[in-house]
Motif scaffolding. Structure first.
Motif, PDB file in Angstrom:
ATOM      1  N   GLY A  87     -10.865 -96.543  33.756  1.00 12.79           N
ATOM      2  CA  GLY A  87     -12.170 -96.494  34.409  1.00 12.79           C
ATOM      3  C   GLY A  87     -12.148 -96.988  35.837  1.00 12.79           C
ATOM      4  N   GLN A 133      -4.607 -90.466  32.057  1.00  7.82           N
ATOM      5  CA  GLN A 133      -4.732 -91.222  30.809  1.00  7.82           C
ATOM      6  C   GLN A 133      -3.539 -92.161  30.705  1.00  7.82           C
ATOM      7  N   ARG A 172     -15.162 -99.382  30.930  1.00  5.88           N
ATOM      8  CA  ARG A 172     -15.895 -98.263  30.331  1.00  5.88           C
ATOM      9  C   ARG A 172     -17.021 -98.847  29.496  1.00  5.88           C
ATOM     10  N   ARG A 173     -18.090 -98.096  29.321  1.00  3.78           N
ATOM     11  CA  ARG A 173     -19.182 -98.573  28.483  1.00  3.78           C
ATOM     12  C   ARG A 173     -18.657 -98.866  27.080  1.00  3.78           C
ATOM     13  N   SER A 174     -19.273 -99.829  26.432  1.00  6.52           N
ATOM     14  CA  SER A 174     -18.843-100.220  25.087  1.00  6.52           C
ATOM     15  C   SER A 174     -18.754 -99.035  24.136  1.00  6.52           C
ATOM     16  N   ASP A 175     -19.703 -98.113  24.221  1.00  5.57           N
ATOM     17  CA  ASP A 175     -19.695 -96.976  23.300  1.00  5.57           C
ATOM     18  C   ASP A 175     -18.615 -95.943  23.630  1.00  5.57           C
ATOM     19  N   LYS A 176     -17.896 -96.129  24.732  1.00  3.80           N
ATOM     20  CA  LYS A 176     -16.813 -95.219  25.119  1.00  3.80           C
ATOM     21  C   LYS A 176     -15.423 -95.804  24.855  1.00  3.80           C
ATOM     22  N   HIS A 224     -13.882 -96.866  22.114  1.00  5.38           N
ATOM     23  CA  HIS A 224     -13.158 -96.319  20.965  1.00  5.38           C
ATOM     24  C   HIS A 224     -12.456 -95.004  21.300  1.00  5.38           C
ATOM     25  N   GLY A 225     -13.002 -94.246  22.224  1.00  6.26           N
ATOM     26  CA  GLY A 225     -12.380 -92.995  22.636  1.00  6.26           C
ATOM     27  C   GLY A 225     -11.034 -93.189  23.317  1.00  6.26           C
ATOM     28  N   HIS A 226     -10.705 -94.408  23.692  1.00  9.26           N
ATOM     29  CA  HIS A 226      -9.419 -94.712  24.340  1.00  9.26           C
ATOM     30  C   HIS A 226      -8.406 -95.332  23.369  1.00  9.26           C
ATOM     31  N   ASP A 231     -16.361-103.961  21.763  1.00  5.85           N
ATOM     32  CA  ASP A 231     -16.195-102.974  20.698  1.00  5.85           C
ATOM     33  C   ASP A 231     -15.425-103.657  19.575  1.00  5.85           C
TER      34      ASP A 231
END
Length: 143
Positions: A25, A70, A85-89, A91-93, A115
């Motif tokens: 990010g 990445q 990154r936002r907390s809700d994002k 897990h996507g990493h 998270d």
């Protein structure tokens, strides 16, 4: 491994001595925390690799390194992954973090970022985790 919180545990992770930090990010705007925090780390001796798909392949270098799209694109061992990154994002990493070989010793979620589910997975595989703390502030106070 654990969720780190003690000053002694944090200080042990924040000694540069050749440590490589990947910043998920990263932002090119110097007025944004996702830029000036990694810049601070670079000035303190850490090798900083920005991770931002919008900047990857642009030809720009930040702190002597081109941006990676990445984590999997990074070809050197990463010691610390710093997450902006936002907390809700976050897990996507997770898969990208787990794809690093060797795995990082620490994942640091910046202030305001939490998270618990991702943190639990990371600690289960032996990666220490810090959540909702600023690495720059802690580095300044502990070193």
């Amino acid at each position: 491994m654990t969720l780190l919180s003690s000053a002694q545990d944090l200080a042990a992770h924040l000694r540069p001595e050749g440590a490589t930090v990947a910043v998920i990010g990263f932002h090119r705007d110097p007025s944004r925390a996702a830029h000036y925090v990694p810049e601070y780390l670079h000035r303190r001796g850490f090798r900083v690799i920005p991770v931002n798909p919008a900047l990857a392949g642009s030809g720009e270098e930040f702190f002597g390194s081109p941006a990676a799209a990445q984590l999997a694109d990074i070809t050197v061992p990463v010691d610390i992954v710093v997450v902006f990154r936002r907390s809700d994002k976050v897990h996507g990493h997770l898969d990208d973090i787990l794809s690093l070989s060797p795995r990082p010793r620490l994942v640091w979620m910046q202030q305001g970022i939490r998270d618990p589910q991702t943190a639990a997975v990371l600690t289960e595989v032996g990666i220490d985790v810090v959540q909702d703390r600023c690495i720059m502030v802690d580095h300044r106070s502990l070193t």
